[in-house]
Write a protein that holds these residues in place. Structure first.
Motif, PDB file in Angstrom:
ATOM      1  N   VAL A  40       0.833  -1.201   0.000  1.00  0.00           N
ATOM      2  CA  VAL A  40       0.000   0.000   0.000  1.00  0.00           C
ATOM      3  C   VAL A  40       0.870   1.254   0.000  1.00  0.00           C
ATOM      4  CG1 VAL A  40      -2.065  -1.027   1.027  1.00  0.00           C
ATOM      5  CG2 VAL A  40      -0.241  -0.199   2.522  1.00  0.00           C
ATOM      6  N   GLY A  41       2.098   1.137  -0.493  1.00  0.00           N
ATOM      7  CA  GLY A  41       3.006   2.266  -0.564  1.00  0.00           C
ATOM      8  C   GLY A  41       2.864   3.032  -1.866  1.00  0.00           C
ATOM      9  N   TYR A  42       3.737   4.028  -2.054  1.00  0.00           N
ATOM     10  CA  TYR A  42       3.658   4.890  -3.223  1.00  0.00           C
ATOM     11  C   TYR A  42       3.798   4.117  -4.530  1.00  0.00           C
ATOM     12  CZ  TYR A  42       4.326   8.805   0.040  1.00  0.00           C
ATOM     13  OH  TYR A  42       4.196   9.711   1.055  1.00  0.00           O
ATOM     14  N   THR A  43       4.699   3.134  -4.565  1.00  0.00           N
ATOM     15  CA  THR A  43       4.908   2.384  -5.804  1.00  0.00           C
ATOM     16  C   THR A  43       3.616   1.737  -6.280  1.00  0.00           C
ATOM     17  OG1 THR A  43       7.222   1.942  -5.242  1.00  0.00           O
ATOM     18  CG2 THR A  43       6.193   0.504  -6.881  1.00  0.00           C
ATOM     19  N   ALA A  44       2.915   1.081  -5.375  1.00  0.00           N
ATOM     20  CA  ALA A  44       1.678   0.390  -5.740  1.00  0.00           C
ATOM     21  C   ALA A  44       0.563   1.369  -6.085  1.00  0.00           C
ATOM     22  CB  ALA A  44       1.241  -0.531  -4.600  1.00  0.00           C
ATOM     23  N   LEU A  45       0.429   2.425  -5.316  1.00  0.00           N
ATOM     24  CA  LEU A  45      -0.691   3.340  -5.582  1.00  0.00           C
ATOM     25  C   LEU A  45      -0.461   4.137  -6.865  1.00  0.00           C
ATOM     26  CD1 LEU A  45      -0.378   6.657  -4.809  1.00  0.00           C
ATOM     27  CD2 LEU A  45      -0.106   5.685  -2.530  1.00  0.00           C
ATOM     28  N   PHE A 365      10.515  17.913  -9.919  1.00  0.00           N
ATOM     29  CA  PHE A 365       9.109  18.294  -9.832  1.00  0.00           C
ATOM     30  C   PHE A 365       8.254  17.518 -10.833  1.00  0.00           C
ATOM     31  CE2 PHE A 365       5.734  21.080 -11.512  1.00  0.00           C
ATOM     32  CZ  PHE A 365       5.056  21.426 -10.359  1.00  0.00           C
ATOM     33  N   TYR A 366       8.840  17.135 -11.979  1.00  0.00           N
ATOM     34  CA  TYR A 366       8.078  16.492 -13.051  1.00  0.00           C
ATOM     35  C   TYR A 366       8.074  14.966 -12.958  1.00  0.00           C
ATOM     36  CZ  TYR A 366       8.494  21.171 -14.975  1.00  0.00           C
ATOM     37  OH  TYR A 366       8.440  22.532 -15.149  1.00  0.00           O
ATOM     38  N   THR A 367       8.745  14.415 -11.963  1.00  0.00           N
ATOM     39  CA  THR A 367       8.842  12.963 -11.836  1.00  0.00           C
ATOM     40  C   THR A 367       7.488  12.353 -11.477  1.00  0.00           C
ATOM     41  OG1 THR A 367      11.127  13.169 -11.102  1.00  0.00           O
ATOM     42  CG2 THR A 367      10.011  11.079 -10.638  1.00  0.00           C
ATOM     43  N   ARG A 368       7.116  11.262 -12.144  1.00  0.00           N
ATOM     44  CA  ARG A 368       5.821  10.617 -11.888  1.00  0.00           C
ATOM     45  C   ARG A 368       5.968   9.218 -11.296  1.00  0.00           C
ATOM     46  NH1 ARG A 368       1.105  12.656 -15.101  1.00  0.00           N
ATOM     47  NH2 ARG A 368       1.710  14.703 -15.839  1.00  0.00           N
ATOM     48  N   GLU A 369       7.206   8.774 -11.068  1.00  0.00           N
ATOM     49  CA  GLU A 369       7.416   7.449 -10.493  1.00  0.00           C
ATOM     50  C   GLU A 369       8.225   7.565  -9.207  1.00  0.00           C
ATOM     51  OE1 GLU A 369       8.454   7.983 -13.802  1.00  0.00           O
ATOM     52  OE2 GLU A 369       6.507   7.354 -14.587  1.00  0.00           O
ATOM     53  N   THR A 371       9.433   7.598  -5.220  1.00  0.00           N
ATOM     54  CA  THR A 371       9.013   8.409  -4.079  1.00  0.00           C
ATOM     55  C   THR A 371       8.575   9.802  -4.501  1.00  0.00           C
ATOM     56  OG1 THR A 371      10.544   7.180  -2.662  1.00  0.00           O
ATOM     57  CG2 THR A 371       9.743   9.288  -1.838  1.00  0.00           C
ATOM     58  N   LEU A 372       9.256  10.373  -5.508  1.00  0.00           N
ATOM     59  CA  LEU A 372       8.907  11.721  -5.948  1.00  0.00           C
ATOM     60  C   LEU A 372       7.574  11.767  -6.683  1.00  0.00           C
ATOM     61  CD1 LEU A 372      12.164  13.448  -7.286  1.00  0.00           C
ATOM     62  CD2 LEU A 372      10.822  14.028  -5.264  1.00  0.00           C
ATOM     63  N   GLY A 373       7.134  10.634  -7.212  1.00  0.00           N
ATOM     64  CA  GLY A 373       5.913  10.622  -8.003  1.00  0.00           C
ATOM     65  C   GLY A 373       4.682  11.053  -7.235  1.00  0.00           C
ATOM     66  N   ILE A 374       4.692  10.871  -5.922  1.00  0.00           N
ATOM     67  CA  ILE A 374       3.513  11.237  -5.126  1.00  0.00           C
ATOM     68  C   ILE A 374       3.299  12.742  -5.146  1.00  0.00           C
ATOM     69  CG2 ILE A 374       4.737  11.489  -2.914  1.00  0.00           C
ATOM     70  CD1 ILE A 374       1.238   9.916  -3.539  1.00  0.00           C
ATOM     71  N   PHE A 375       4.384  13.523  -5.336  1.00  0.00           N
ATOM     72  CA  PHE A 375       4.239  14.976  -5.390  1.00  0.00           C
ATOM     73  C   PHE A 375       3.371  15.370  -6.583  1.00  0.00           C
ATOM     74  CE2 PHE A 375       5.365  19.330  -6.261  1.00  0.00           C
ATOM     75  CZ  PHE A 375       5.602  19.886  -5.018  1.00  0.00           C
ATOM     76  N   GLN A 376       3.682  14.817  -7.758  1.00  0.00           N
ATOM     77  CA  GLN A 376       2.893  15.116  -8.949  1.00  0.00           C
ATOM     78  C   GLN A 376       1.446  14.648  -8.785  1.00  0.00           C
ATOM     79  OE1 GLN A 376       2.630  16.180 -12.231  1.00  0.00           O
ATOM     80  NE2 GLN A 376       4.346  17.559 -11.845  1.00  0.00           N
ATOM     81  N   LYS A 377       1.266  13.510  -8.139  1.00  0.00           N
ATOM     82  CA  LYS A 377      -0.093  12.989  -7.952  1.00  0.00           C
ATOM     83  C   LYS A 377      -0.916  13.929  -7.071  1.00  0.00           C
ATOM     84  CE  LYS A 377      -2.675   8.799  -6.808  1.00  0.00           C
ATOM     85  NZ  LYS A 377      -3.875   9.568  -6.542  1.00  0.00           N
ATOM     86  N   HIS A 378      -0.342  14.373  -5.974  1.00  0.00           N
ATOM     87  CA  HIS A 378      -1.055  15.327  -5.114  1.00  0.00           C
ATOM     88  C   HIS A 378      -1.320  16.637  -5.850  1.00  0.00           C
ATOM     89  CE1 HIS A 378      -1.257  12.819  -1.713  1.00  0.00           C
ATOM     90  NE2 HIS A 378      -0.089  13.062  -1.168  1.00  0.00           N
ATOM     91  N   LEU A 379      -0.364  17.051  -6.683  1.00  0.00           N
ATOM     92  CA  LEU A 379      -0.531  18.282  -7.431  1.00  0.00           C
ATOM     93  C   LEU A 379      -1.727  18.202  -8.378  1.00  0.00           C
ATOM     94  CD1 LEU A 379       0.780  21.076  -7.946  1.00  0.00           C
ATOM     95  CD2 LEU A 379       2.079  20.020  -9.799  1.00  0.00           C
ATOM     96  N   ARG A 380      -2.001  17.002  -8.908  1.00  0.00           N
ATOM     97  CA  ARG A 380      -3.156  16.807  -9.790  1.00  0.00           C
ATOM     98  C   ARG A 380      -4.441  16.588  -9.003  1.00  0.00           C
ATOM     99  NH1 ARG A 380      -2.679  12.101 -11.917  1.00  0.00           N
ATOM    100  NH2 ARG A 380      -0.566  11.528 -11.283  1.00  0.00           N
ATOM    101  N   ASP A 381      -4.338  15.934  -7.857  1.00  0.00           N
ATOM    102  CA  ASP A 381      -5.544  15.520  -7.130  1.00  0.00           C
ATOM    103  C   ASP A 381      -6.160  16.613  -6.273  1.00  0.00           C
ATOM    104  OD1 ASP A 381      -5.312  13.035  -8.246  1.00  0.00           O
ATOM    105  OD2 ASP A 381      -4.644  12.013  -6.430  1.00  0.00           O
ATOM    106  N   VAL A 382      -5.332  17.332  -5.516  1.00  0.00           N
ATOM    107  CA  VAL A 382      -5.870  18.268  -4.529  1.00  0.00           C
ATOM    108  C   VAL A 382      -6.702  19.385  -5.169  1.00  0.00           C
ATOM    109  CG1 VAL A 382      -5.314  19.880  -2.661  1.00  0.00           C
ATOM    110  CG2 VAL A 382      -4.059  17.724  -2.857  1.00  0.00           C
ATOM    111  N   PRO A 383      -6.295  19.960  -6.319  1.00  0.00           N
ATOM    112  CA  PRO A 383      -7.136  21.015  -6.895  1.00  0.00           C
ATOM    113  C   PRO A 383      -8.554  20.570  -7.220  1.00  0.00           C
ATOM    114  CG  PRO A 383      -4.957  21.074  -7.893  1.00  0.00           C
ATOM    115  CD  PRO A 383      -5.025  19.822  -7.070  1.00  0.00           C
TER     116      PRO A 383
END
Length: 586
Positions: A40-45, A365-369, A371-383
């Protein structure tokens, strides 16, 4: 005052211990999200996000935890005893995956809150049983054809015999395909007015055949794991017992429930910012080979300032989140303003925080995979949380009409808010949804800013700075009041409309400042040395004053040093960056 406060803490301790235990259990079940082998970590999600499917392992974990019981009041057999508890329970979920939190849980809570507020005893017990058995609920309010103006409903329900015939459609309903209950907002009276709409509680499984059809699922840019689908009705018959509350009460029910859902969802979104900050700190440490006193990284001063700015942003937003959440119980008549201000500030705080952190991440900032990938995911999801019928424009429309009355009869007149509004772990009375007001003409939160600013003592540089900033913001508030009254005296002129939006923006920031001062004032007698320190409050007020365009001096060096140290300390000790300082794995 201190004796009374200690007594209140002792009385609230059993509830607090229970909440902490549930939060700790959920955090432990999720484990370290940065571990690539964690199911249930970042890699799987992130794999599930790329495939645009629900995060199955995360949903199974929440089902096993019986998360749905957190949405059901204790009186109906669940664990829900306060909105502050729900926010804290859901933050571990939002910290990992906003899509999982919304798709698996908060959509169900939004639907259920209407039933708890307006449903009959039979309806409440039926839904409670469904949720406690692991079922889900969906809510259909969005009006995408009318910019989410929910009172221009495309769905109508007309009387037929002892029930209704439903016609029209809703194109975007989260969890519709797997919901055991559907809360449907629809027009029951063609005449305009506040009694034109009603709410129905339906069982989607009974709406089969040609009269009700589910339309194609849509994949959004954000919340890709959520299951959005549409529904079309063609004179679909439903029983009269489906009516939720009296006929014609739909708008009032929705506007009250918006106060709850706006507050809870906007308050839990803090956890996504928490993860984004933690991701940036981790990246900076790994890149620089360890944090140095100057800030780490290739440009230590700039990087360190970016991290502290993001942390301060998170704290000032969480201050208003905590206060708005507790106000649902303590000041329900005033909550319409506080919940709208909180939701209004969400996209602004998100944008500014992510910009600060992008300085740290650079091209990462642009990484999608990884540990860094979660940053981009939150950037898309929270708005996405700021869109829809409870979004920015709706929040402005809630607050702006109330400001003239507040300026006349409340601002600089009202007594300050009760101390319990600012106690992170204080007990709360039961939520009384019938006391939620659409507009009451009172604002005791802003009065707290006046009271606290008048009592800031101490001769140290940080205390002096806090006192100066607080007085400057009181002056800003006085200016806002004068301008609101002047606009009202000028009459309804079209040229004045942009000014009203600007004044609402200033007012929302001043409410955040009042929340910061109230929380710091209470924390001075509490066990958390960081919250008792005036440094974070001074930094938060400094940030707010600069947003307002107020000319302010630089913060004392010791203030920035204290906050920068706290950023690194919380990362090292695996403690959340929000006001609750919760132990977290990874």
């Amino acid at each position: 005052m201190v004796t009374s406060l200690l007594g209140d803490r002792a009385a609230a301790q059993p509830r607090e211990d229970a909440v902490r235990a549930r939060v700790a259990e959920l955090e432990a079940r999720f484990g370290d999200p940065t571990d690539p082998d964690n199911p249930v970590g970042y890699t799987a999600l992130l794999e599930a996000d790329r495939a645009a499917v629900p995060f199955a392992a995360g949903e199974a974990l929440l089902d096993d935890f019986r998360i749905a019981e957190e949405y059901v009041p204790r009186a109906l057999g669940g664990r829900l005893d306060g909105m502050d508890t729900l926010v804290r329970i859901m933050r571990p979920v939002f910290r990992r995956d906003v899509g999982l939190a919304m798709g698996h849980g908060m959509t169900t809570f939004m639907a259920a809150s209407d039933v708890w507020a307006a449903g009959s005893s039979r309806q409440r017990h039926w839904l409670a049983g469904l949720l406690r058995a692991g079922g889900k609920a969906a809510i259909a309010q969005h009006e995408t054809a009318h910019s989410n103006d929910f009172v221009r409903s495309q769905v109508t329900a007309r009387r037929s015999g002892g029930g209704y015939l439903i016609s029209g459609g809703k194109p975007m309903v989260n969890n519709l395909e797997r919901a055991g209950a559907l809360v449907l907002f629809c027009r029951t009276d063609p005449a305009p007015g506040s009694g034109s709409h009603s709410v129905l509680l339906l069982e989607p499984g009974q709406l089969t055949g040609a009269r009700a059809a589910v339309t194609a699922r849509r994949t959004p840019v954000g919340l890709r794991g959520c299951r959005f689908a549409g529904v079309e009705f063609d004179d679909c018959p439903v029983p009269g017992s489906a009516l939720l509350g009296p006929e014609g009460s739909g708008i009032r029910t929705a506007l009250r429930s918006f106060q709850i859902s706006r507050t809870v969802i906007a308050a839990t979104a803090v956890a996504a910012l928490d993860t984004s900050l933690r991701t940036a700190v981790r990246f900076d440490r790994e890149r620089s080979g360890g944090w140095q006193a100057g800030g780490g990284g290739r440009d230590g001063g700039r990087t360190g300032a970016a991290l502290t700015n993001a942390f301060v942003n998170l704290l000032l937003y969480d201050a208003l989140a905590v206060v708005a959440t507790r106000a649902l119980h303590l000041l329900p008549a005033e909550t319409s303003v506080y919940s709208a201000a909180l939701k209004y500030l969400l996209p602004r705080v998100l944008t500014e925080t992510m910009y600060d952190l992008s300085i740290v991440l650079g091209s990462g900032f642009y990484t999608r995979e990884g540990t860094l990938g979660i940053f981009q995911k939150h950037l898309r999801d929270v708005p996405v949380l700021s869109l829809g019928h409870a979004g920015t424009v709706a929040c402005q429309a809630t607050v702006i009409p109330q400001m003239p009355r507040l300026a006349r009869s409340s601002w600089f007149v009202e007594d300050e808010a009760p101390a319990g509004l600012f106690r992170l772990h204080g007990d709360l009375p039961p939520l009384r949804t019938e006391r939620l007001s659409l507009a009451c003409g009172r604002d005791s939160l802003s009065a707290t800013m006046l009271a606290v600013s008048a009592g800031i003592d101490g001769d140290g540089p940080v205390e002096r700075t806090l006192r100066t900033l607080a007085h400057q913001l009181v002056g800003e508030f006085r200016d806002v009041r004068g301008r609101v009254l002047a606009l009202e005296a000028a009459g309804a002129q079209a040229t004045a409309r942009p000014a009203k939006f600007a004044l609402m923006d200033r007012y929302a920031l001043l409410l955040a400042a009042a929340a910061v001062l109230g929380l710091w004032d209470q924390a001075r007698h509490g066990p958390d040395p960081f919250l008792a320190d005036p440094s974070w409050a001074a930094a938060a007020l400094h940030r707010i004053a600069r947003r307002l365009g107020t000319r302010v001096a630089d913060l004392p060096a010791e203030c920035e040093t204290r906050i920068r140290h706290e950023v690194q300390l919380r990362f090292s000790t695996q403690t959340s960056y929000d006001l609750y300082s919760t132990p977290i794995p990874g």
